[in-house]
Design an enzyme around this catalytic site. Structure first.
Site, PDB file in Angstrom:
ATOM      1  N   HIS A 203      38.803  46.978  49.991  1.00 50.18           N
ATOM      2  CA  HIS A 203      38.035  46.239  49.474  1.00 50.18           C
ATOM      3  C   HIS A 203      38.453  44.834  50.576  1.00 50.18           C
ATOM      4  O   HIS A 203      37.981  43.851  50.498  1.00 50.18           O
ATOM      5  CB  HIS A 203      39.426  44.688  48.500  1.00 50.18           C
ATOM      6  CG  HIS A 203      40.442  44.279  48.457  1.00 50.18           C
ATOM      7  ND1 HIS A 203      41.683  45.030  49.127  1.00 50.18           N
ATOM      8  CD2 HIS A 203      40.436  42.785  48.951  1.00 50.18           C
ATOM      9  CE1 HIS A 203      42.654  44.008  48.697  1.00 50.18           C
ATOM     10  NE2 HIS A 203      41.844  43.203  49.363  1.00 50.18           N
TER      11      HIS A 203
HETATM   12  C1  UD1 Z   1      40.434  37.630  49.072  1.00 49.07           C
HETATM   13  C2  UD1 Z   1      41.422  37.755  49.930  1.00 49.07           C
HETATM   14  C3  UD1 Z   1      42.485  38.592  49.938  1.00 49.07           C
HETATM   15  C4  UD1 Z   1      43.109  39.528  49.234  1.00 49.07           C
HETATM   16  C5  UD1 Z   1      41.883  39.754  47.968  1.00 49.07           C
HETATM   17  C6  UD1 Z   1      42.912  40.038  46.920  1.00 49.07           C
HETATM   18  C7  UD1 Z   1      41.473  35.859  50.856  1.00 49.07           C
HETATM   19  C8  UD1 Z   1      40.375  35.423  52.841  1.00 49.07           C
HETATM   20  N1  UD1 Z   1      40.906  36.933  51.047  1.00 49.07           N
HETATM   21  O1  UD1 Z   1      40.403  38.744  48.902  1.00 49.07           O
HETATM   22  O2  UD1 Z   1      43.820  38.654  51.317  1.00 49.07           O
HETATM   23  O3  UD1 Z   1      43.447  40.693  49.797  1.00 49.07           O
HETATM   24  O4  UD1 Z   1      41.476  38.119  47.310  1.00 49.07           O
HETATM   25  O5  UD1 Z   1      42.124  41.043  46.038  1.00 49.07           O
HETATM   26  O6  UD1 Z   1      41.645  34.220  50.669  1.00 49.07           O
HETATM   27  N2  UD1 Z   1      34.190  38.184  43.741  1.00 49.07           N
HETATM   28  C9  UD1 Z   1      33.627  38.473  42.677  1.00 49.07           C
HETATM   29  N3  UD1 Z   1      34.371  37.818  41.204  1.00 49.07           N
HETATM   30  C10 UD1 Z   1      35.220  37.421  41.590  1.00 49.07           C
HETATM   31  C11 UD1 Z   1      36.430  37.365  42.620  1.00 49.07           C
HETATM   32  C12 UD1 Z   1      35.397  37.994  44.092  1.00 49.07           C
HETATM   33  O7  UD1 Z   1      32.523  38.719  42.299  1.00 49.07           O
HETATM   34  O8  UD1 Z   1      36.164  37.304  40.260  1.00 49.07           O
HETATM   35  C13 UD1 Z   1      33.178  39.007  44.719  1.00 49.07           C
HETATM   36  C14 UD1 Z   1      32.298  37.750  45.186  1.00 49.07           C
HETATM   37  O9  UD1 Z   1      31.417  38.747  45.307  1.00 49.07           O
HETATM   38  C15 UD1 Z   1      33.447  37.316  46.174  1.00 49.07           C
HETATM   39  C16 UD1 Z   1      33.873  38.536  46.649  1.00 49.07           C
HETATM   40  O10 UD1 Z   1      34.484  38.891  45.445  1.00 49.07           O
HETATM   41  O11 UD1 Z   1      31.972  36.423  47.523  1.00 49.07           O
HETATM   42  C17 UD1 Z   1      35.174  38.449  47.668  1.00 49.07           C
HETATM   43  O12 UD1 Z   1      35.829  37.513  46.976  1.00 49.07           O
HETATM   44  P1  UD1 Z   1      36.462  36.439  47.765  1.00 49.07           P
HETATM   45  O13 UD1 Z   1      37.547  35.571  47.228  1.00 49.07           O
HETATM   46  O14 UD1 Z   1      36.267  35.392  48.845  1.00 49.07           O
HETATM   47  O15 UD1 Z   1      37.507  37.186  48.721  1.00 49.07           O
HETATM   48  P2  UD1 Z   1      38.678  39.316  48.567  1.00 49.07           P
HETATM   49  O16 UD1 Z   1      38.395  40.426  49.157  1.00 49.07           O
HETATM   50  O17 UD1 Z   1      38.769  38.991  46.967  1.00 49.07           O
HETATM   51  N1  UDP Z   2      46.224  45.737  41.339  1.00 46.73           N
HETATM   52  C1  UDP Z   2      45.498  45.264  40.138  1.00 46.73           C
HETATM   53  N2  UDP Z   2      43.792  45.931  39.455  1.00 46.73           N
HETATM   54  C2  UDP Z   2      43.960  46.396  40.756  1.00 46.73           C
HETATM   55  C3  UDP Z   2      44.091  46.888  42.021  1.00 46.73           C
HETATM   56  C4  UDP Z   2      45.018  45.722  42.105  1.00 46.73           C
HETATM   57  O1  UDP Z   2      46.559  45.201  38.656  1.00 46.73           O
HETATM   58  O2  UDP Z   2      42.783  47.212  39.838  1.00 46.73           O
HETATM   59  C5  UDP Z   2      46.962  45.027  41.513  1.00 46.73           C
HETATM   60  C6  UDP Z   2      48.064  45.591  42.181  1.00 46.73           C
HETATM   61  O3  UDP Z   2      49.137  45.987  41.650  1.00 46.73           O
HETATM   62  C7  UDP Z   2      48.887  44.628  42.783  1.00 46.73           C
HETATM   63  C8  UDP Z   2      47.908  43.092  43.600  1.00 46.73           C
HETATM   64  O4  UDP Z   2      46.976  43.912  42.496  1.00 46.73           O
HETATM   65  O5  UDP Z   2      49.736  44.145  42.454  1.00 46.73           O
HETATM   66  C9  UDP Z   2      46.919  43.540  45.106  1.00 46.73           C
HETATM   67  O6  UDP Z   2      46.230  42.916  45.016  1.00 46.73           O
HETATM   68  P1  UDP Z   2      44.903  43.535  45.699  1.00 46.73           P
HETATM   69  O7  UDP Z   2      44.863  44.490  46.334  1.00 46.73           O
HETATM   70  O8  UDP Z   2      43.760  43.290  45.259  1.00 46.73           O
HETATM   71  O9  UDP Z   2      45.390  41.989  47.350  1.00 46.73           O
HETATM   72  P2  UDP Z   2      46.067  41.683  48.623  1.00 46.73           P
HETATM   73  O10 UDP Z   2      47.957  42.677  48.060  1.00 46.73           O
HETATM   74  O11 UDP Z   2      45.517  43.791  49.315  1.00 46.73           O
HETATM   75  O12 UDP Z   2      46.173  40.706  48.614  1.00 46.73           O
END
Ligand code: UD1
Ligand code: UDP
Length: 353
Positions: A203
């Site tokens: 991601h």
């Molecule tokens: C964010 C964090 C990242 C973390 C990740 C965990 C920042 C800069 N990044 O990244 O550090 O590892 O969360 O998962 O804060 N979207 C949906 N539904 C949702 C959420 C997101 O459709 O509920 C889609 C949208 O198109 C959005 C994209 O995912 O633009 C990215 O979401 P965003 O929260 O901006 O960043 P993450 O990649 O989730």
């Molecule tokens: N996780 C989850 N379901 C998924 C993917 C991740 O429950 O489909 C959980 C995972 O076990 C961990 C957390 O989400 O506890 C990690 O989140 P993510 O990888 O989105 O973010 P990061 O840790 O890279 O910031």
């Protein structure tokens, strides 16, 4: 003591659940959800499975570019902080929600406590790295998972209020592993046998937003010759959809799974391939070998112990890691004993007196 906790993204729900449970035994917690993550499978499922209380405020900020998203959070949080007047603002990790919470608090002269302080990738192109550095530099209490994080902070001149407490995600893993074993039916639902599949998550913006890179990663998964379970983050789902990438037959692409199913998938995987921070650590705690699809990691201890290899996204390096991983004979306790949440609450109490 009144604590205002800011969460917004998936990993923060897991971390806050662990601390919140201890905190609420003797103190008042006001929970603010920024709404950065909002899909049922990215947010609500964690509140349900982990027993996190309903947020007191949901800012419903949603998705946007960094500036708009962070800016909206600042605007919507400030009146809440002013009204609630907490003794501490508690923030987790390195997302835009983390930075926004810390920034609003420091401008209002409310002390900031940062859980997962001192982590560094030393890659300033990563949005999370900027969030970490800035948050650490305005925090009054910095809770580090291990010594390396303390060392990183010291190099930046941050030495006051720094404590090693262990990792709150380990608290969560210990607490919920039994539930995963008892209640998860994810293996049978997906037709999987223990240790006969690879689990992958992708991601990170740097891997997903560049279509060629994402295509390359998914093509590599298709060439691995094993079943690959891929619970797909919405960012990645959208990128796959937009670019029309076709998915190999060995890849089981599924919606994001809940935390309990994820733990069970991690424990039973033969190996994990990921660019997630939290998943690298969970792999370690479950003694599942991990291949990290990035050029660097903040969790260097898992690499030094031999349970994690950092390979980037180059095909040959991924293939070699998956086929030739050599499992170490030891697995030391790298991130505490599972009592990080207790330590955090005790330290906040001591500082409050
Ligand atoms: C964010 C964090 C990242 C973390 C990740 C965990 C920042 C800069 N990044 O990244 O550090 O590892 O969360 O998962 O804060 N979207 C949906 N539904 C949702 C959420 C997101 O459709 O509920 C889609 C949208 O198109 C959005 C994209 O995912 O633009 C990215 O979401 P965003 O929260 O901006 O960043 P993450 O990649 O989730
Ligand atoms: N996780 C989850 N379901 C998924 C993917 C991740 O429950 O489909 C959980 C995972 O076990 C961990 C957390 O989400 O506890 C990690 O989140 P993510 O990888 O989105 O973010 P990061 O840790 O890279 O910031």
């Amino acid at each position: 003591m009144k604590i205002l906790t800011v969460v917004g993204a998936r990993p923060q729900f897991v971390k806050a659940a662990a601390v919140s449970r201890v905190l609420r035994e003797n103190h008042t917690e006001v929970l603010v959800h920024t709404g950065q993550h909002y899909d049922e499978r990215m947010s609500e499922v964690f509140f349900r499975e982990l027993g996190i209380p309903e947020p007191d405020y949901n800012l419903e900020v949603g998705s946007a570019g960094h500036s708009v998203q962070t800016g909206e959070m600042l605007i919507r949080m400030e009146p809440i902080f002013e009204k609630e007047k907490p003794d501490w603002v508690l923030v987790y990790g390195d997302t835009n929600s983390t930075l926004a919470g810390a920034l609003v608090a420091v401008k209002l002269h409310i002390p900031v406590a940062h859980v997962e302080a001192g982590l560094r990738s030393f890659n300033r192109e990563m949005p999370e790295e900027i969030n970490r550095v800035l948050t650490d530099h305005v925090s009054d209490m910095l809770f580090c998972p291990a010594q390396k994080a303390v060392d990183n902070l010291k190099l930046e001149g941050v030495t006051s209020g720094v404590h090693i407490v262990g990792d709150v995600m380990y608290d969560a893993v210990l607490r919920h592993s039994e539930a995963a074993e008892k209640h998860s039916s994810v293996l049978s639902t997906l037709g999987l046998e223990s240790k006969k599949y690879l689990l992958a998550t992708v991601h990170r913006a740097s891997n997903v937003d560049d279509t060629q890179k994402l295509l390359h990663i998914l093509e590599t998964f298709a060439m691995l010759g094993e079943t690959v379970v891929l619970p797909v983050h919405p960012r990645t789902r959208k990128a796959i959809h937009l670019s029309g990438i076709s998915i190999g037959e060995n890849i089981k692409l599924v919606e994001p799974v809940g935390y309990i199913d994820m733990l069970w998938l991690e424990k039973n995987a033969r190996m994990i391939l990921t660019d997630s921070g939290g998943v690298q650590k969970e792999a370690y705690w479950f003694a599942t070998p991990c291949v990290t699809l990035r050029e660097e990691t903040e969790w260097v201890e898992t690499v030094q112990s031999g349970w994690n290899v950092v390979v980037g996204v180059e095909r040959e390096r991924i293939m070699r890691a998956v086929h030739e991983f050599s499992i170490p004979s030891t697995r030391p306790n790298l991130f505490g004993d599972g009592d990080a949440s207790q330590k955090i609450v005790s330290l906040l109490e001591s500082a409050h007196k």
